[in-house]
Write a protein that holds these residues in place. Structure first.
Motif, PDB file in Angstrom:
ATOM      1  N   VAL A  56       0.852  -1.187   0.000  1.00 23.77           N
ATOM      2  CA  VAL A  56       0.000   0.000   0.000  1.00 23.77           C
ATOM      3  C   VAL A  56       0.895   1.247   0.000  1.00 23.77           C
ATOM      4  O   VAL A  56       1.807   1.362   0.813  1.00 23.77           O
ATOM      5  CB  VAL A  56      -0.927   0.013   1.231  1.00 23.77           C
ATOM      6  N   THR A  57       0.600   2.146  -0.908  1.00 25.98           N
ATOM      7  CA  THR A  57       1.458   3.328  -1.086  1.00 25.98           C
ATOM      8  C   THR A  57       0.740   4.611  -0.706  1.00 25.98           C
ATOM      9  O   THR A  57      -0.495   4.717  -0.788  1.00 25.98           O
ATOM     10  CB  THR A  57       1.921   3.437  -2.545  1.00 25.98           C
ATOM     11  N   ASN A  58       1.532   5.585  -0.321  1.00 26.48           N
ATOM     12  CA  ASN A  58       1.039   6.931  -0.069  1.00 26.48           C
ATOM     13  C   ASN A  58       2.089   7.919  -0.553  1.00 26.48           C
ATOM     14  O   ASN A  58       3.294   7.648  -0.473  1.00 26.48           O
ATOM     15  CB  ASN A  58       0.773   7.160   1.422  1.00 26.48           C
ATOM     16  N   TYR A  59       1.603   9.062  -1.070  1.00 26.68           N
ATOM     17  CA  TYR A  59       2.512  10.041  -1.663  1.00 26.68           C
ATOM     18  C   TYR A  59       2.209  11.449  -1.180  1.00 26.68           C
ATOM     19  O   TYR A  59       1.050  11.810  -0.925  1.00 26.68           O
ATOM     20  CB  TYR A  59       2.353  10.042  -3.187  1.00 26.68           C
ATOM     21  N   PHE A  67       6.191  10.606  -9.215  1.00 25.48           N
ATOM     22  CA  PHE A  67       7.040   9.653  -8.499  1.00 25.48           C
ATOM     23  C   PHE A  67       6.263   8.372  -8.242  1.00 25.48           C
ATOM     24  O   PHE A  67       5.053   8.412  -8.001  1.00 25.48           O
ATOM     25  CB  PHE A  67       7.481  10.222  -7.155  1.00 25.48           C
ATOM     26  N   THR A  68       6.972   7.249  -8.253  1.00 32.78           N
ATOM     27  CA  THR A  68       6.361   5.954  -7.949  1.00 32.78           C
ATOM     28  C   THR A  68       7.265   5.198  -7.000  1.00 32.78           C
ATOM     29  O   THR A  68       8.448   4.994  -7.294  1.00 32.78           O
ATOM     30  CB  THR A  68       6.145   5.121  -9.219  1.00 32.78           C
ATOM     31  N   ILE A  69       6.691   4.792  -5.885  1.00 27.71           N
ATOM     32  CA  ILE A  69       7.437   3.984  -4.924  1.00 27.71           C
ATOM     33  C   ILE A  69       7.045   2.530  -5.111  1.00 27.71           C
ATOM     34  O   ILE A  69       5.867   2.209  -5.373  1.00 27.71           O
ATOM     35  CB  ILE A  69       7.168   4.450  -3.466  1.00 27.71           C
ATOM     36  N   SER A  70       8.023   1.646  -4.998  1.00 30.53           N
ATOM     37  CA  SER A  70       7.754   0.217  -5.135  1.00 30.53           C
ATOM     38  C   SER A  70       8.760  -0.530  -4.279  1.00 30.53           C
ATOM     39  O   SER A  70       9.719   0.054  -3.755  1.00 30.53           O
ATOM     40  CB  SER A  70       7.862  -0.213  -6.598  1.00 30.53           C
ATOM     41  N   ARG A  71       8.524  -1.817  -4.128  1.00 28.50           N
ATOM     42  CA  ARG A  71       9.448  -2.615  -3.325  1.00 28.50           C
ATOM     43  C   ARG A  71       9.569  -4.005  -3.891  1.00 28.50           C
ATOM     44  O   ARG A  71       8.618  -4.537  -4.486  1.00 28.50           O
ATOM     45  CB  ARG A  71       9.009  -2.654  -1.862  1.00 28.50           C
ATOM     46  N   ASP A  72      10.726  -4.584  -3.690  1.00 24.41           N
ATOM     47  CA  ASP A  72      10.991  -5.969  -4.058  1.00 24.41           C
ATOM     48  C   ASP A  72      11.317  -6.676  -2.752  1.00 24.41           C
ATOM     49  O   ASP A  72      12.426  -6.555  -2.236  1.00 24.41           O
ATOM     50  CB  ASP A  72      12.149  -6.039  -5.047  1.00 24.41           C
ATOM     51  N   ASN A  73      10.350  -7.399  -2.236  1.00 25.62           N
ATOM     52  CA  ASN A  73      10.547  -8.029  -0.930  1.00 25.62           C
ATOM     53  C   ASN A  73      11.640  -9.083  -0.966  1.00 25.62           C
ATOM     54  O   ASN A  73      12.346  -9.292   0.022  1.00 25.62           O
ATOM     55  CB  ASN A  73       9.236  -8.620  -0.430  1.00 25.62           C
ATOM     56  N   ALA A  74      11.783  -9.743  -2.104  1.00 22.02           N
ATOM     57  CA  ALA A  74      12.808 -10.785  -2.222  1.00 22.02           C
ATOM     58  C   ALA A  74      14.210 -10.179  -2.121  1.00 22.02           C
ATOM     59  O   ALA A  74      15.139 -10.824  -1.624  1.00 22.02           O
ATOM     60  CB  ALA A  74      12.647 -11.531  -3.533  1.00 22.02           C
ATOM     61  N   LYS A  75      14.353  -8.936  -2.584  1.00 18.54           N
ATOM     62  CA  LYS A  75      15.641  -8.265  -2.542  1.00 18.54           C
ATOM     63  C   LYS A  75      15.753  -7.305  -1.374  1.00 18.54           C
ATOM     64  O   LYS A  75      16.773  -6.641  -1.214  1.00 18.54           O
ATOM     65  CB  LYS A  75      15.876  -7.500  -3.847  1.00 18.54           C
ATOM     66  N   ASN A  76      14.686  -7.194  -0.603  1.00 21.11           N
ATOM     67  CA  ASN A  76      14.677  -6.270   0.536  1.00 21.11           C
ATOM     68  C   ASN A  76      15.061  -4.863   0.099  1.00 21.11           C
ATOM     69  O   ASN A  76      15.850  -4.168   0.759  1.00 21.11           O
ATOM     70  CB  ASN A  76      15.631  -6.763   1.627  1.00 21.11           C
ATOM     71  N   THR A  77      14.481  -4.460  -1.008  1.00 20.89           N
ATOM     72  CA  THR A  77      14.833  -3.178  -1.610  1.00 20.89           C
ATOM     73  C   THR A  77      13.578  -2.384  -1.933  1.00 20.89           C
ATOM     74  O   THR A  77      12.577  -2.945  -2.404  1.00 20.89           O
ATOM     75  CB  THR A  77      15.659  -3.385  -2.889  1.00 20.89           C
ATOM     76  N   VAL A  78      13.656  -1.094  -1.682  1.00 17.43           N
ATOM     77  CA  VAL A  78      12.587  -0.166  -2.022  1.00 17.43           C
ATOM     78  C   VAL A  78      13.123   0.798  -3.072  1.00 17.43           C
ATOM     79  O   VAL A  78      14.292   1.199  -3.018  1.00 17.43           O
ATOM     80  CB  VAL A  78      12.123   0.613  -0.780  1.00 17.43           C
ATOM     81  N   TYR A  79      12.258   1.146  -4.001  1.00 19.49           N
ATOM     82  CA  TYR A  79      12.655   2.016  -5.095  1.00 19.49           C
ATOM     83  C   TYR A  79      11.790   3.277  -5.115  1.00 19.49           C
ATOM     84  O   TYR A  79      10.644   3.269  -4.665  1.00 19.49           O
ATOM     85  CB  TYR A  79      12.498   1.306  -6.436  1.00 19.49           C
ATOM     86  N   LEU A  80      12.368   4.328  -5.669  1.00 23.88           N
ATOM     87  CA  LEU A  80      11.594   5.532  -5.939  1.00 23.88           C
ATOM     88  C   LEU A  80      11.909   5.952  -7.371  1.00 23.88           C
ATOM     89  O   LEU A  80      13.009   6.430  -7.653  1.00 23.88           O
ATOM     90  CB  LEU A  80      11.930   6.655  -4.965  1.00 23.88           C
ATOM     91  N   GLN A  81      10.952   5.744  -8.251  1.00 21.43           N
ATOM     92  CA  GLN A  81      11.090   6.150  -9.633  1.00 21.43           C
ATOM     93  C   GLN A  81      10.609   7.586  -9.745  1.00 21.43           C
ATOM     94  O   GLN A  81       9.464   7.882  -9.393  1.00 21.43           O
ATOM     95  CB  GLN A  81      10.272   5.251 -10.549  1.00 21.43           C
ATOM     96  N   MET A  82      11.474   8.453 -10.218  1.00 22.14           N
ATOM     97  CA  MET A  82      11.145   9.876 -10.310  1.00 22.14           C
ATOM     98  C   MET A  82      11.206  10.303 -11.769  1.00 22.14           C
ATOM     99  O   MET A  82      12.270  10.200 -12.402  1.00 22.14           O
ATOM    100  CB  MET A  82      12.114  10.699  -9.462  1.00 22.14           C
TER     101      MET A  82
END
Length: 115
Positions: A56-59, A67-82
């Protein structure tokens, strides 16, 4: 303990794009929400976006659609596409993790948008 390490910042021309990454290590299970904050020169740090473990996202209103926030749980990584960056987006961007007891911060990554 949890460690957050950001990457992906840099210099970009107005209208360009960047993708920030935040890799979490350590006791990652202690984090239930991750996100991004930023601090522009001479201004206070402000919240940009968050994402829960369930996706669930909030901006911040001013970045919606840009901007778009996303996450890859397998990689334990969060991204911010701007996308469609403007000079006003110039700031140090900090990764944030909300823990059960305390909060965690990355060291920050500089984003500079030239006009």
């Amino acid at each position: 303990q949890v460690q957050l390490v950001e990457s992906g910042g840099g210099l970009v021309q107005a209208g360009g794009s960047l993708r920030l990454s935040c890799a979490a290590s350590g006791s990652r299970f202690m984090i239930n929400l991750m996100g991004w904050y930023r601090q522009a020169p001479g201004k206070q740090r402000e919240w940009v976006a968050t994402i829960t473990t369930g996706g669930v996202t909030n901006y911040l209103a001013s970045v919606v659609g840009r901007f778009t926030i996303s996450r890859d749980n397998a990689k334990n990584t969060v991204y911010l596409q701007m996308n469609s960056l403007k000079s006003e987006h110039t700031a140090i961007y900090y990764c944030y993790g909300r823990g059960c007891i305390t909060n965690y911060w990355g060291q920050g990554t500089q984003v500079t948008v030239s006009s």
